[in-house]
Scaffold this active site. Structure first.
Site, short mmCIF file in Angstrom:
data_model
loop_
_atom_site.label_atom_id
_atom_site.label_comp_id
_atom_site.label_asym_id
_atom_site.label_seq_id
_atom_site.Cartn_x
_atom_site.Cartn_y
_atom_site.Cartn_z
NE ARG A 1 -3.02 0.31 3.21
CZ ARG A 1 -2.59 0.89 4.35
NH1 ARG A 1 -2.29 2.17 4.37
NH2 ARG A 1 -2.46 0.18 5.45
CE1 TYR B 1 -14.32 10.56 -17.76
CE2 TYR B 1 -14.32 10.65 -15.37
CZ TYR B 1 -14.50 9.94 -16.55
OH TYR B 1 -14.85 8.62 -16.49
CG ASP C 1 -7.82 14.79 -16.88
OD1 ASP C 1 -7.07 14.12 -17.62
OD2 ASP C 1 -8.92 14.37 -16.45
CE LYS D 1 -10.68 6.50 -19.77
NZ LYS D 1 -11.00 7.81 -19.27
C1 LIG Z 1 -11.50 8.35 -18.10
C2 LIG Z 1 -11.11 9.71 -17.69
C3 LIG Z 1 -10.97 10.04 -16.33
C4 LIG Z 1 -11.26 9.05 -15.21
O1 LIG Z 1 -10.36 7.98 -15.22
P1 LIG Z 1 -10.71 6.52 -14.64
O2 LIG Z 1 -9.45 5.76 -14.89
O3 LIG Z 1 -11.90 6.02 -15.37
O4 LIG Z 1 -11.00 6.70 -13.19
C5 LIG Z 1 -10.56 11.32 -16.00
N1 LIG Z 1 -10.32 12.24 -16.97
C6 LIG Z 1 -10.47 11.96 -18.28
C7 LIG Z 1 -10.20 13.02 -19.28
C8 LIG Z 1 -10.86 10.69 -18.68
O5 LIG Z 1 -11.01 10.43 -19.98
#
Ligand SMILES: *Cc1c(COP(=O)(O)O)cnc(C)c1O
Length: 399
Positions: A56, A109, A181, A206
């Site tokens: 952890r 998001y 992000d 992604k």
């Molecule tokens: C998918 C996504 C998230 C969230 O990520 P998870 O891995 O699903 O928790 C945050 N920001 C963007 C731009 C995303 O495409």
């Protein structure tokens, strides 16, 4: 070769994988263990809170993924999380306290919008939302208790582009921490830290992992912030499993080639769509009619693999197009080697009110494509086929 002189394509493949190469494995070993044996209690004290203590806190396999990502983003350090949302929530909770205020883009998001608007007020943290590229509004929204400027670029699904230089200067002027992000951008197409953005975050689910088979998140930043974030991650238990870390390392090895191909394919798809009579509007950062085209060209080396378009018709037409596709798979998410199609109002933005969606520039006619690494001509042929469904009386036959 001198350290620190490697280019991104090289970093992605070689990363930080010096780990226990005594026995000569070319692939990083997976430390599939929750705990680590020590010789005595003196050693126990020495390893406490390191990546050889208890998983952890950290794990050597995760460390390889983290050091590789820090090198790719050009930051001091990085930390991996169980998901992208885990990375965002842990980071914000690490850095803010009751009474603090956030200025955030409206167009973020869906999960983040929900966390900022509905969840953080329970901890006494408020957020003011501003229009993505209206920098006057950003300035006006800043209060004496503002601590964080929260950004996303390119935005999902509208593909708006935020000016890194301008926003990081704004944050510095007001003593705010800036966080972005950068999921849709990837460290191959953009490196916000080079422009002075403090924290670069990704949903590793992604592009970084790239094969639609993993859920994870990453935060890259300077050492002093990483320590606070690390402490919160450990306390909240938002850590990533070592096997998942190994899959992320494997994904990163092909990141540069995947993204280069996705950039090329997406640009071809965007150009095809922009000439199509059944389409009202195409959004792609590297199309010269994109409203932030100049900024995109300045701070990005590719336009990304995402293309969003609006059909000349109704929401039902948009749905019919998405269902008529045979190569693009109807599924939410993005960034994998396979092309996906989704309807934002039914997926990423389903929980958001119509009024709010309108402010974010998201409508029923929108179709979002995550362009994969297939042959671009095949992808275009699939779109050409499926677009016949716009204005058709009934669903076109599949097959
Ligand atoms: C998918 C996504 C998230 C969230 O990520 P998870 O891995 O699903 O928790 C945050 N920001 C963007 C731009 C995303 O495409």
């Amino acid at each position: 070769m001198k350290p620190g002189t490697r280019r991104r394509e090289t970093s992605a493949v070689h990363g930080a994988a010096k780990l226990d190469k005594k026995d000569g494995p070319v692939s990083t070993p997976i430390y599939q263990t929750s705990t680590f044996e020590v010789a005595d209690n003196e050693e126990q004290q020495r390893v406490t809170a390191t990546d050889r203590y208890y998983t952890r806190w950290g794990n050597p396999t995760n460390t390889v993924a983290e050091q590789t990502l820090a090198e790719l983003e050009g930051t001091d350090a990085a930390r991996t999380f169980a998901s992208g949302m885990g990375a965002i929530t842990s980071t914000i909770m690490a850095l803010l306290k009751a009474g603090d205020h956030i200025v955030a883009q409206r167009d973020v998001y869906g999960g983040v919008a929900k966390f900022l608007a509905d969840w953080l007020p329970k901890l006494g943290i408020e957020t003011t939302f501003v229009d993505t590229t209206d920098y006057e509004q950003y300035e006006q929204a800043i209060r004496p208790n503002t601590r964080l400027l929260y950004l996303e670029s390119p935005t999902n699904p509208s593909l708006g582009v935020v000016d890194f230089r301008r926003t990081s200067a704004l944050a510095k002027k007001h003593g705010l921490i800036s966080m972005i992000d950068s999921t849709l951008g990837t460290p191959i197409n953009q490196r916000p830290a080079e422009y002075g953005i403090d924290i670069v975050m990704h949903s590793g689910t992604k592009y970084l992992s790239g094969h639609a088979d993993l859920t994870c998140g990453v935060v890259c930043t300077r050492q002093e912030l990483i320590e606070k974030i690390n402490d919160t991650r450990t306390t909240l238990g938002n850590c990533m499993d070592p096997h998942a870390a190994w899959m992320l390392i494997r994904g990163l090895k092909t990141l540069a080639v995947r993204v280069a191909r996705q950039n090329e394919n997406a640009l071809r798809v965007a150009q095809f769509l922009s000439d199509h009579k059944k389409i009202r509007r195409v959004r792609y950062p590297f199309l010269n009619r994109h409203p932030q085209y100049e900024i995109a060209r300045l701070q990005m080396s590719g336009g990304s693999g995402m293309v969003t378009f609006e059909v000349e018709g109704t929401g039902e037409d948009a749905c019919r197009v998405s269902e008529a596709m045979r190569l693009f798979t109807l599924a939410t998410s993005l960034g994998g080697v396979e092309s996906l199609v989704s309807i934002p109002v039914l997926t990423s933005h389903a929980m958001i009110s119509e009024e709010m969606r309108e402010k974010m520039g998201v409508n029923e006619q929108m179709v979002r494509l995550s362009v994969g690494i297939e042959n671009a001509d095949d992808l275009i042929a699939d779109l050409e086929w499926a677009l016949q469904a716009v204005g058709a009386k009934q669903t076109i036959p599949v097959g």
